[in-house]
Design an enzyme around this catalytic site. Structure first.
Site, PDB file in Angstrom:
ATOM      1  N   ARG A   1       0.779  -1.238   0.000  1.00 48.75           N
ATOM      2  CA  ARG A   1       0.000   0.000   0.000  1.00 48.75           C
ATOM      3  C   ARG A   1       0.814   1.293   0.000  1.00 48.75           C
ATOM      4  O   ARG A   1       0.234   2.365   0.062  1.00 48.75           O
ATOM      5  CB  ARG A   1      -1.010   0.018   1.158  1.00 48.75           C
ATOM      6  CG  ARG A   1      -1.956  -1.157   1.107  1.00 48.75           C
ATOM      7  CD  ARG A   1      -3.099  -1.063   2.024  1.00 48.75           C
ATOM      8  NE  ARG A   1      -2.722  -0.749   3.396  1.00 48.75           N
ATOM      9  CZ  ARG A   1      -3.585  -0.418   4.327  1.00 48.75           C
ATOM     10  NH1 ARG A   1      -4.863  -0.352   4.048  1.00 48.75           N
ATOM     11  NH2 ARG A   1      -3.187  -0.146   5.554  1.00 48.75           N
ATOM     12  N   ASP A   2       2.136   1.185  -0.099  1.00 54.05           N
ATOM     13  CA  ASP A   2       2.941   2.406  -0.244  1.00 54.05           C
ATOM     14  C   ASP A   2       4.189   2.109  -1.073  1.00 54.05           C
ATOM     15  O   ASP A   2       5.293   2.563  -0.752  1.00 54.05           O
ATOM     16  CB  ASP A   2       3.315   2.991   1.114  1.00 54.05           C
ATOM     17  CG  ASP A   2       3.809   4.442   1.003  1.00 54.05           C
ATOM     18  OD1 ASP A   2       3.447   5.121   0.017  1.00 54.05           O
ATOM     19  OD2 ASP A   2       4.535   4.891   1.906  1.00 54.05           O
ATOM     20  N   LEU A   3       3.993   1.346  -2.140  1.00 55.28           N
ATOM     21  CA  LEU A   3       5.116   1.020  -3.011  1.00 55.28           C
ATOM     22  C   LEU A   3       5.513   2.256  -3.809  1.00 55.28           C
ATOM     23  O   LEU A   3       4.679   2.861  -4.480  1.00 55.28           O
ATOM     24  CB  LEU A   3       4.719  -0.124  -3.948  1.00 55.28           C
ATOM     25  CG  LEU A   3       5.857  -0.845  -4.645  1.00 55.28           C
ATOM     26  CD1 LEU A   3       6.776  -1.520  -3.643  1.00 55.28           C
ATOM     27  CD2 LEU A   3       5.299  -1.881  -5.605  1.00 55.28           C
TER      28      LEU A   3
ATOM     29  N   ASN B   1      10.945   3.055  -1.347  1.00 55.03           N
ATOM     30  CA  ASN B   1      10.759   1.813  -0.601  1.00 55.03           C
ATOM     31  C   ASN B   1      11.317   0.594  -1.336  1.00 55.03           C
ATOM     32  O   ASN B   1      10.946  -0.531  -1.040  1.00 55.03           O
ATOM     33  CB  ASN B   1       9.275   1.620  -0.268  1.00 55.03           C
ATOM     34  CG  ASN B   1       8.805   2.614   0.759  1.00 55.03           C
ATOM     35  OD1 ASN B   1       9.611   3.166   1.518  1.00 55.03           O
ATOM     36  ND2 ASN B   1       7.519   2.867   0.803  1.00 55.03           N
TER      37      ASN B   1
ATOM     38  N   THR C   1       1.301   7.064  -1.315  1.00 54.96           N
ATOM     39  CA  THR C   1       1.911   8.317  -1.727  1.00 54.96           C
ATOM     40  C   THR C   1       1.347   8.743  -3.075  1.00 54.96           C
ATOM     41  O   THR C   1       1.464   7.997  -4.045  1.00 54.96           O
ATOM     42  CB  THR C   1       3.447   8.149  -1.819  1.00 54.96           C
ATOM     43  OG1 THR C   1       3.933   7.721  -0.543  1.00 54.96           O
ATOM     44  CG2 THR C   1       4.122   9.437  -2.239  1.00 54.96           C
TER      45      THR C   1
END
Length: 150
Positions: free
Chosen positions: A19-21, A25, A59
């Site tokens: 959920r925040d690739l 990261n 993001t």
């Protein structure tokens, strides 16, 4: 992309959603390796978790439309959303720019929400057909027809 997709396939197998690739990261395993690993699972969740701590997260510029546009906070997500994020990263790697043309947070957020982008033109015709096909299938705005990592 191979390392990223292998990581996403592994996560999909166990029904984990990052959920925040985003590029920040993704890390090299070590300084002598070309192997990429996925990091920062702070917003990750099990897909079947009864209640998500955060429902709409990620993001702007790297979020799948089905996540960024959630209205019902009881909505559950699927690991397929991470494939869209990986597609946005893939686009950036291929072309050195995002599919979203904004330079300000609000512009990028609005464009990410609408996901009204086109994947055609001379720059797309110049890349390998297999790379283009993969990119287009990863950036399918419909999660039901988007390609899975595994």
């Amino acid at each position: 992309m191979s390392c990223i997709l292998k990581g996403l396939a592994f996560m999909d197998k166990y029904r984990v959603i990052h959920r925040d690739l985003k590029p920040e990261n993704l890390l090299f395993r070590n300084k002598h390796s070309n192997e990429i690993v996925i990091a920062d699972f702070g917003l990750a969740t099990w897909a079947e978790e009864p209640h998500y701590l955060f429902v709409r997260c990620g993001t702007p510029g790297f979020v799948a439309p089905e996540i960024i546009n959630i209205k019902d906070m009881s909505t559950h997500s699927d690991p397929i959303s991470d494939v869209f994020s990986a597609g946005l990263i893939f686009h950036y790697l291929l072309f050195g720019k995002s599919v979203f043309k904004g330079s300000k947070y609000a512009e990028i957020l609005a464009q990410n929400r609408s996901c009204n982008f086109q994947l055609f033109g001379s720059e797309y015709e110049a890349i390998d057909k297999n790379a283009y096909n993969l990119l287009a299938r990863m950036l399918d705005v419909n999660p039901k027809t988007r390609i899975r990592a595994g």
